[in-house]
Design an enzyme around this catalytic site. Structure first.
Site, mmCIF file in Angstrom:
data_model
loop_
_atom_site.group_PDB
_atom_site.id
_atom_site.type_symbol
_atom_site.label_atom_id
_atom_site.label_comp_id
_atom_site.label_asym_id
_atom_site.label_seq_id
_atom_site.Cartn_x
_atom_site.Cartn_y
_atom_site.Cartn_z
ATOM 1 N N CYS A 65 0.888 -1.122 -0.055
ATOM 2 C CA CYS A 65 0.080 0.030 0.068
ATOM 3 C C CYS A 65 0.978 1.411 0.030
ATOM 4 O O CYS A 65 1.907 1.266 0.792
ATOM 5 C CB CYS A 65 -0.973 -0.011 1.375
ATOM 6 S SG CYS A 65 -1.795 1.635 1.729
ATOM 7 N N CYS A 66 0.615 2.194 -0.746
ATOM 8 C CA CYS A 66 1.267 3.619 -0.768
ATOM 9 C C CYS A 66 -0.031 4.516 -0.665
ATOM 10 O O CYS A 66 -1.213 4.190 -0.059
ATOM 11 C CB CYS A 66 2.009 3.633 -1.916
ATOM 12 S SG CYS A 66 0.965 3.882 -3.610
ATOM 13 N N TYR A 67 0.270 5.813 -0.997
ATOM 14 C CA TYR A 67 -0.913 6.790 -1.182
ATOM 15 C C TYR A 67 -1.941 6.648 -1.843
ATOM 16 O O TYR A 67 -3.116 6.430 -1.613
ATOM 17 C CB TYR A 67 -0.245 8.185 -1.416
ATOM 18 C CG TYR A 67 0.782 8.573 -0.455
ATOM 19 C CD1 TYR A 67 0.455 9.333 0.762
ATOM 20 C CD2 TYR A 67 2.144 8.605 -0.590
ATOM 21 C CE1 TYR A 67 1.546 9.775 1.370
ATOM 22 C CE2 TYR A 67 3.002 8.975 -0.112
ATOM 23 C CZ TYR A 67 2.779 9.911 1.375
ATOM 24 O OH TYR A 67 3.674 10.159 2.138
ATOM 25 N N GLY A 99 -1.623 4.136 -4.972
ATOM 26 C CA GLY A 99 -1.625 2.926 -5.624
ATOM 27 C C GLY A 99 -0.583 2.974 -6.899
ATOM 28 O O GLY A 99 -0.261 2.093 -7.701
ATOM 29 N N TYR A 140 -4.027 4.040 0.058
ATOM 30 C CA TYR A 140 -4.427 4.308 1.435
ATOM 31 C C TYR A 140 -5.611 5.310 1.165
ATOM 32 O O TYR A 140 -6.499 5.191 1.913
ATOM 33 C CB TYR A 140 -3.465 4.658 2.134
ATOM 34 C CG TYR A 140 -4.036 5.132 3.600
ATOM 35 C CD1 TYR A 140 -4.309 4.059 4.729
ATOM 36 C CD2 TYR A 140 -4.164 6.628 3.952
ATOM 37 C CE1 TYR A 140 -4.775 4.792 5.809
ATOM 38 C CE2 TYR A 140 -4.860 6.992 5.092
ATOM 39 C CZ TYR A 140 -5.144 6.154 6.292
ATOM 40 O OH TYR A 140 -5.777 6.583 7.234
#
Length: 110
Positions: A63-65, A67, A92
């Site tokens: 997971c990042c900000y 995708g 996220y």
């Protein structure tokens, strides 16, 4: 070269309920401000220990900000031999909108 899959929110939620691991690669301040419940924060310092100790057969959701960066990280884990690696589409930001009850909130400082 191994492959990873991009995964939507609902399939990711189902995988988490089945015991998948989730790693969050956002910056430490953002992670501390809230993250997917059960997520482990990974950065360049914690990555080697994680890779050494991880069960490479367990599903792994990155997971990042939003995708985007998670796709590069997911490809990295797949190249290391992790069997089932997923990049969370929408990251996220979208998870927080869809599943606000599945967010670990920051602890207020006193």
């Amino acid at each position: 070269m191994s492959e990873f899959e991009r995964i939507g929110l609902e399939p990711a939620r189902q995988l988490l309920e089945q015991g998948a691991a989730v790693v969050d690669i956002r910056d430490p301040h953002s992670f501390a401000g809230g993250h997917i419940t059960g997520a482990l924060h990974l950065d360049n310092n914690s990555l080697p220990d994680f890779v050494t100790a991880a069960d490479r057969e367990q599903a792994l959701i990155v997971c990042c900000y939003h995708g985007n960066s998670s796709q590069q990280a997911a490809a990295y884990f797949a190249d290391l031999g992790f069997a089932r690696v997923y990049s969370l589409d929408g990251g996220y930001a979208l998870w927080q909108q869809q599943y606000p009850d599945k967010i670990a909130q920051p602890t207020p400082q006193t």
